[in-house]
Design an enzyme around this catalytic site. Structure first.
Site, PDB file in Angstrom:
ATOM      1  N   ASP A   1       0.811  -1.212   0.000  1.00  0.00           N
ATOM      2  CA  ASP A   1       0.000   0.000   0.000  1.00  0.00           C
ATOM      3  C   ASP A   1       0.851   1.272   0.000  1.00  0.00           C
ATOM      4  O   ASP A   1       0.684   2.142   0.839  1.00  0.00           O
ATOM      5  CB  ASP A   1      -0.911  -0.047   1.254  1.00  0.00           C
ATOM      6  CG  ASP A   1      -1.884   1.107   1.319  1.00  0.00           C
ATOM      7  OD1 ASP A   1      -2.396   1.516   0.268  1.00  0.00           O
ATOM      8  OD2 ASP A   1      -2.127   1.597   2.440  1.00  0.00           O
TER       9      ASP A   1
ATOM     10  N   ASN B   1       6.816  -7.241   6.940  1.00  0.00           N
ATOM     11  CA  ASN B   1       5.565  -6.568   7.270  1.00  0.00           C
ATOM     12  C   ASN B   1       4.396  -7.353   6.699  1.00  0.00           C
ATOM     13  O   ASN B   1       4.340  -7.617   5.497  1.00  0.00           O
ATOM     14  CB  ASN B   1       5.515  -5.162   6.695  1.00  0.00           C
ATOM     15  CG  ASN B   1       4.207  -4.462   7.058  1.00  0.00           C
ATOM     16  OD1 ASN B   1       3.965  -4.134   8.220  1.00  0.00           O
ATOM     17  ND2 ASN B   1       3.337  -4.261   6.067  1.00  0.00           N
ATOM     18  N   GLU B   2       3.494  -7.726   7.574  1.00  0.00           N
ATOM     19  CA  GLU B   2       2.237  -8.372   7.199  1.00  0.00           C
ATOM     20  C   GLU B   2       2.385  -9.528   6.218  1.00  0.00           C
ATOM     21  O   GLU B   2       1.746  -9.553   5.164  1.00  0.00           O
ATOM     22  CB  GLU B   2       1.259  -7.331   6.653  1.00  0.00           C
ATOM     23  CG  GLU B   2       0.960  -6.251   7.674  1.00  0.00           C
ATOM     24  CD  GLU B   2      -0.369  -5.548   7.466  1.00  0.00           C
ATOM     25  OE1 GLU B   2      -0.822  -5.489   6.325  1.00  0.00           O
ATOM     26  OE2 GLU B   2      -0.939  -5.083   8.465  1.00  0.00           O
TER      27      GLU B   2
ATOM     28  N   ASN C   1      -0.205  -5.092  13.822  1.00  0.00           N
ATOM     29  CA  ASN C   1      -0.900  -4.088  13.005  1.00  0.00           C
ATOM     30  C   ASN C   1      -2.394  -4.379  13.155  1.00  0.00           C
ATOM     31  O   ASN C   1      -2.863  -5.419  12.695  1.00  0.00           O
ATOM     32  CB  ASN C   1      -0.522  -4.226  11.524  1.00  0.00           C
ATOM     33  CG  ASN C   1       0.950  -3.899  11.253  1.00  0.00           C
ATOM     34  OD1 ASN C   1       1.668  -3.493  12.155  1.00  0.00           O
ATOM     35  ND2 ASN C   1       1.362  -4.054  10.009  1.00  0.00           N
TER      36      ASN C   1
ATOM     37  N   TYR D   1      -6.476  -2.874  13.034  1.00  0.00           N
ATOM     38  CA  TYR D   1      -7.376  -1.812  12.577  1.00  0.00           C
ATOM     39  C   TYR D   1      -8.792  -1.981  13.089  1.00  0.00           C
ATOM     40  O   TYR D   1      -9.755  -1.827  12.357  1.00  0.00           O
ATOM     41  CB  TYR D   1      -7.314  -1.719  11.046  1.00  0.00           C
ATOM     42  CG  TYR D   1      -6.007  -1.102  10.600  1.00  0.00           C
ATOM     43  CD1 TYR D   1      -5.828   0.277  10.659  1.00  0.00           C
ATOM     44  CD2 TYR D   1      -4.939  -1.884  10.175  1.00  0.00           C
ATOM     45  CE1 TYR D   1      -4.625   0.867  10.290  1.00  0.00           C
ATOM     46  CE2 TYR D   1      -3.735  -1.314   9.808  1.00  0.00           C
ATOM     47  CZ  TYR D   1      -3.577   0.063   9.864  1.00  0.00           C
ATOM     48  OH  TYR D   1      -2.390   0.635   9.510  1.00  0.00           O
TER      49      TYR D   1
ATOM     50  N   TYR E   1     -10.886  -1.063   9.503  1.00  0.00           N
ATOM     51  CA  TYR E   1     -11.240  -2.166   8.596  1.00  0.00           C
ATOM     52  C   TYR E   1     -12.178  -3.151   9.295  1.00  0.00           C
ATOM     53  O   TYR E   1     -12.939  -3.852   8.663  1.00  0.00           O
ATOM     54  CB  TYR E   1      -9.986  -2.907   8.112  1.00  0.00           C
ATOM     55  CG  TYR E   1      -9.071  -2.055   7.265  1.00  0.00           C
ATOM     56  CD1 TYR E   1      -9.532  -1.453   6.104  1.00  0.00           C
ATOM     57  CD2 TYR E   1      -7.745  -1.840   7.639  1.00  0.00           C
ATOM     58  CE1 TYR E   1      -8.699  -0.664   5.334  1.00  0.00           C
ATOM     59  CE2 TYR E   1      -6.905  -1.061   6.868  1.00  0.00           C
ATOM     60  CZ  TYR E   1      -7.386  -0.467   5.720  1.00  0.00           C
ATOM     61  OH  TYR E   1      -6.560   0.312   4.961  1.00  0.00           O
TER      62      TYR E   1
ATOM     63  N   GLU F   1       0.881  -0.689  14.078  1.00  0.00           N
ATOM     64  CA  GLU F   1      -0.072   0.038  13.230  1.00  0.00           C
ATOM     65  C   GLU F   1      -1.444   0.008  13.888  1.00  0.00           C
ATOM     66  O   GLU F   1      -1.874  -1.033  14.395  1.00  0.00           O
ATOM     67  CB  GLU F   1      -0.196  -0.580  11.822  1.00  0.00           C
ATOM     68  CG  GLU F   1       1.016  -0.367  10.942  1.00  0.00           C
ATOM     69  CD  GLU F   1       0.837  -0.861   9.508  1.00  0.00           C
ATOM     70  OE1 GLU F   1      -0.315  -0.885   9.016  1.00  0.00           O
ATOM     71  OE2 GLU F   1       1.847  -1.209   8.880  1.00  0.00           O
TER      72      GLU F   1
ATOM     73  N   TRP G   1      -0.413   4.461  12.786  1.00  0.00           N
ATOM     74  CA  TRP G   1      -0.300   4.499  11.329  1.00  0.00           C
ATOM     75  C   TRP G   1      -1.092   5.672  10.816  1.00  0.00           C
ATOM     76  O   TRP G   1      -2.277   5.719  11.054  1.00  0.00           O
ATOM     77  CB  TRP G   1      -0.827   3.197  10.717  1.00  0.00           C
ATOM     78  CG  TRP G   1      -0.461   3.061   9.272  1.00  0.00           C
ATOM     79  CD1 TRP G   1      -1.289   3.207   8.188  1.00  0.00           C
ATOM     80  CD2 TRP G   1       0.828   2.741   8.749  1.00  0.00           C
ATOM     81  NE1 TRP G   1      -0.592   3.006   7.021  1.00  0.00           N
ATOM     82  CE2 TRP G   1       0.707   2.724   7.334  1.00  0.00           C
ATOM     83  CE3 TRP G   1       2.082   2.495   9.327  1.00  0.00           C
ATOM     84  CZ2 TRP G   1       1.800   2.462   6.492  1.00  0.00           C
ATOM     85  CZ3 TRP G   1       3.157   2.224   8.493  1.00  0.00           C
ATOM     86  CH2 TRP G   1       3.001   2.212   7.095  1.00  0.00           C
TER      87      TRP G   1
ATOM     88  N   LYS H   1      -4.265   8.068   6.536  1.00  0.00           N
ATOM     89  CA  LYS H   1      -4.231   7.783   7.972  1.00  0.00           C
ATOM     90  C   LYS H   1      -3.223   8.647   8.716  1.00  0.00           C
ATOM     91  O   LYS H   1      -2.976   8.443   9.904  1.00  0.00           O
ATOM     92  CB  LYS H   1      -3.955   6.295   8.217  1.00  0.00           C
ATOM     93  CG  LYS H   1      -5.082   5.397   7.712  1.00  0.00           C
ATOM     94  CD  LYS H   1      -4.987   3.968   8.196  1.00  0.00           C
ATOM     95  CE  LYS H   1      -6.026   3.099   7.511  1.00  0.00           C
ATOM     96  NZ  LYS H   1      -5.776   2.863   6.083  1.00  0.00           N
TER      97      LYS H   1
HETATM   98  C1  GCB Z   1      -1.318  -2.155   6.747  1.00  0.00           C
HETATM   99  C2  GCB Z   1      -0.053  -2.056   5.994  1.00  0.00           C
HETATM  100  C3  GCB Z   1       0.217  -0.645   5.528  1.00  0.00           C
HETATM  101  C4  GCB Z   1      -1.066   0.003   5.035  1.00  0.00           C
HETATM  102  C5  GCB Z   1      -2.058   0.032   6.169  1.00  0.00           C
HETATM  103  C6  GCB Z   1      -3.398   0.647   5.781  1.00  0.00           C
HETATM  104  O1  GCB Z   1      -1.568  -3.025   7.505  1.00  0.00           O
HETATM  105  O2  GCB Z   1       1.048  -2.556   6.699  1.00  0.00           O
HETATM  106  O3  GCB Z   1       1.205  -0.667   4.543  1.00  0.00           O
HETATM  107  O4  GCB Z   1      -0.840   1.277   4.530  1.00  0.00           O
HETATM  108  O5  GCB Z   1      -2.307  -1.258   6.593  1.00  0.00           O
HETATM  109  O6  GCB Z   1      -3.567   1.836   5.920  1.00  0.00           O
HETATM  110  O7  GCB Z   1      -4.273  -0.084   5.323  1.00  0.00           O
END
Ligand code: GCB
Length: 605
Positions: free
Chosen positions: A166, A416-417, A471, A473, A477, A511, A556, A575
């Site tokens: 992303d 990462n992820e 990470n 959300y 999300y 994140e 993040w 973000k």
């Molecule tokens: C994540 C990723 C990051 C994205 C972020 C997002 O988990 O590691 O690269 O930018 O989510 O904002 O969705």
């Protein structure tokens, strides 16, 4: 044998000249440049500034989105008196695959767009004359290199990069380019490992040299007084009443290394270093034996016009904002940053989680979103995995070789992820994590950033990490907007799960956050509004504060940043706590209040 990645300096024996400025630039969609002699002169060069990404200078979409081979060239002068020395050009990075020619002769190749490499031009340089350097770079994405993605060919025959990550696939000569002259016999590399002995400290060092000579090492304090000295290519510098490098209170010594032949000086290298220890004990991360709490950001190298290009000005502004808001740390998401960022972090006392460009290890476009849907593909069992792993390990070796002496680097983030839902990921992780440990003289903690669906019951790889980076959300999300209360319940459930599965490991939130369009606000809040960003932060912070194994929060993102266009993004990822122009959203004031009230070092331990 890896090359020396020591930062270029001037000393009694070394010279550096910046090659930044305007370079010739030309795209090569047919990949014909090498056979057509572009190595000596580009036939139709435009001029472009270096360092910078090429994408955002142009008004033509086809160039902005260009994917394939492209070239840079420059003429430069090599002084006659450098004859007899090793002369080299050091590229801070070239995104992603590069081949270099000097005066038409091939001098270097490199894979990986975020770490430096050196082209030795000693044998083909014209001394006392003008020289020509050409570099062909390729920015295609694939599943055999990192960051991971694909390259598709469109109906018009043009190639297009489709990242599995992303952030925009910015490309070019992103960092400083230096011309360097060094003695043929010289200091090739050095490493330091710190230990504390009451009020004193021992700095164990090793120096690698090319050619014969005896090594002398001195440690100077900030006033330039010599506080310790030793002889030999390995030894210990004993520092009485050492002034330690502390979080947001950095003290830097200067290490001076000399290679000598009797009384004659052959080479001299010097660099600022901080003395500190870093270790994990139970659920705490200890800096100099005391538990620290990480407050800060996941960042990007990203700004208007220059894209991912190095800018001393942007770096300065970012550190001023991080200090203003009360932060003490950041992760170099999702790739190693420019050398100069770590130098500033050393000086300002920031704790850095240094991340290699192992991002996109999930088998679908915009992986970060689809992955959360629980889709199951065994990414690390693909045919391409062995090649990818070699590239991954090389990049880890280069990152650690470059960054190993920085006091600011407290941990390595090795992915990462990634997709950790399948058993086949486990041996991959074990190998890569063990490799990183071997590379690092300081044996720093290793981690990776776990994607949402790498939950306690699904993740097959968390056990290899020395601490967990999550990470998460919740409230964005997962169950955003009016569902935020339910998000909190789910979040707490997951945290209880981690307590059971990893009761003795620290957790850092690497994140969390919400896309927020600065200037959209509503009462009551809606998703995307400035008020909602604050609500999400408050919700997740209340969860962080209820678990004592949480030892850090890195929101993040530091600032809004560019991504590939698409329905998930409104001209990029929003973000940011700051806008892309580095001005605060309202959430910045909330974080400032919270972080300023929390100590950097935790009391009572
Ligand atoms: C994540 C990723 C990051 C994205 C972020 C997002 O988990 O590691 O690269 O930018 O989510 O904002 O969705």
């Amino acid at each position: 044998m890896l090359q020396s990645l020591l930062y270029p300096i001037d000393s009694a024996s070394r010279r550096t000249v910046s090659l930044n400025g305007m370079w010739g630039f030309q795209i090569d969609p047919a990949s014909c440049g090498e056979q057509d002699g572009w190595t000596k002169k580009l036939p139709k060069a435009d001029t472009l500034p270096v360092p910078a990404s090429f994408a955002d200078f142009y008004t033509d979409k086809a160039i902005r989105e260009y994917c394939g081979d492209f070239w840079y060239e420059k003429d430069f002068y090599v002084p006659a008196e450098w004859n007899g020395k090793t002369v080299a050009v050091r590229f801070g990075s070239a995104t992603h695959v590069a081949k270099v020619w000097c005066n038409g002769i091939e001098v270097a190749t490199h894979e990986g767009g975020f770490l430096p490499f050196v082209a030795d031009i000693t044998d083909c340089a014209v001394y006392g004359g003008v020289n020509h350097i050409a570099i062909r770079i390729n920015n295609e994405l694939s599943e055999t290199r990192m960051p991971v993605g694909a390259t598709k060919t469109m109906p018009n025959g043009r190639k297009r990069a489709t990242p599995y990550f992303d952030f925009y696939n910015y490309s070019g000569l992103h960092r400083n380019v230096f011309l360097m002259a060094m003695p043929k016999n010289r200091i090739d590399d050095y490493e330091v490992v710190h230990s504390l002995d009451g009020a004193d400290a021992n700095v164990s060092y090793k120096v690698a040299t090319i050619g014969q000579g005896s090594v002398e090492v001195q440690l100077l304090d900030a006033e330039g007084n010599c506080v310790a000295r030793a002889n030999g290519s390995e030894g210990i510098l004993h520092v009485e009443n050492a002034k330690l490098w502390q979080v947001r209170n950095a003290y830097l010594y200067t290490i001076v290394i000399r290679l000598k032949n009797g009384d004659e000086l052959i080479d001299e290298y010097r660099e600022e270093i901080g003395i500190r220890t870093i270790e994990i004990k139970g659920t705490k991360i200890l800096l100099n034996g005391k538990p620290v709490y990480l407050k800060g950001f996941g960042k990007h190298e990203d700004a208007d016009i220059i894209g991912r290009g190095y800018s001393a000005a942007v770096i300065k502004r970012d550190f001023e904002l991080m200090k203003w808001i009360g932060a003490n740390s950041f992760r170099t998401s999702h790739y190693p940053y420019a050398d100069e960022v770590y130098q500033m972090a050393d000086r300002e006392g920031f704790l850095v989680i240094d991340e290699v460009q192992a991002v996109g290890c999930f088998p679908s476009l915009m992986n970060f979103a689809e992955a959360s849907s629980g889709k199951k593909v065994a990414f690390f069992a693909k045919e391409t995995t062995p090649q990818l792993k070699e590239h991954h390990k090389n990049s880890i070796a280069e990152m650690i070789r470059r960054d190993k002496n920085h006091a600011c680097v407290i941990a390595w983030s090795l992915l990462n992820e990634p997709d950790t839902s399948d058993e086949t990921a486990t041996p991959y992780f074990e190998e890569v994590f063990a490799y990183a440990r071997d590379c690092d003289p300081q044996k720093r903690p290793r981690t990776f950033a776990l994607i949402g669906n790498s939950s306690p019951s699904v993740c097959k790889c968390h056990q290899v990490a020395d601490f967990l980076c999550l990470n998460r959300y919740y409230g964005w999300y997962i169950l955003g907007g009016a569902d935020i209360e339910e998000a909190e319940i789910l979040f707490r459930k997951e945290m209880d799960g981690w307590k059971e599965v990893e009761p003795n490991k620290p957790i850092v939130f690497s994140e969390y956050g919400a896309d927020t369009h600065s200037a959209i606000d509503k009462l009551p809040s809606v998703m995307w509004s400035e008020s909602y960003q604050i609500e999400v932060l408050k919700m997740v912070e209340s969860v962080f504060d209820s678990y004592d194994n949480v030892v850090g929060e890195q929101v993040w993102n530091f600032a809004d940043f560019q991504t590939t266009e698409g329905i998930m993004r409104v001209d990029g990822n929003k973000k940011g706590i700051f806008t892309r122009q580095r001005q605060p959203k309202r959430a910045a004031f909330h974080l400032k209040e919270r972080w300023e009230s929390m100590p950097n070092v935790m009391d009572g331990e």
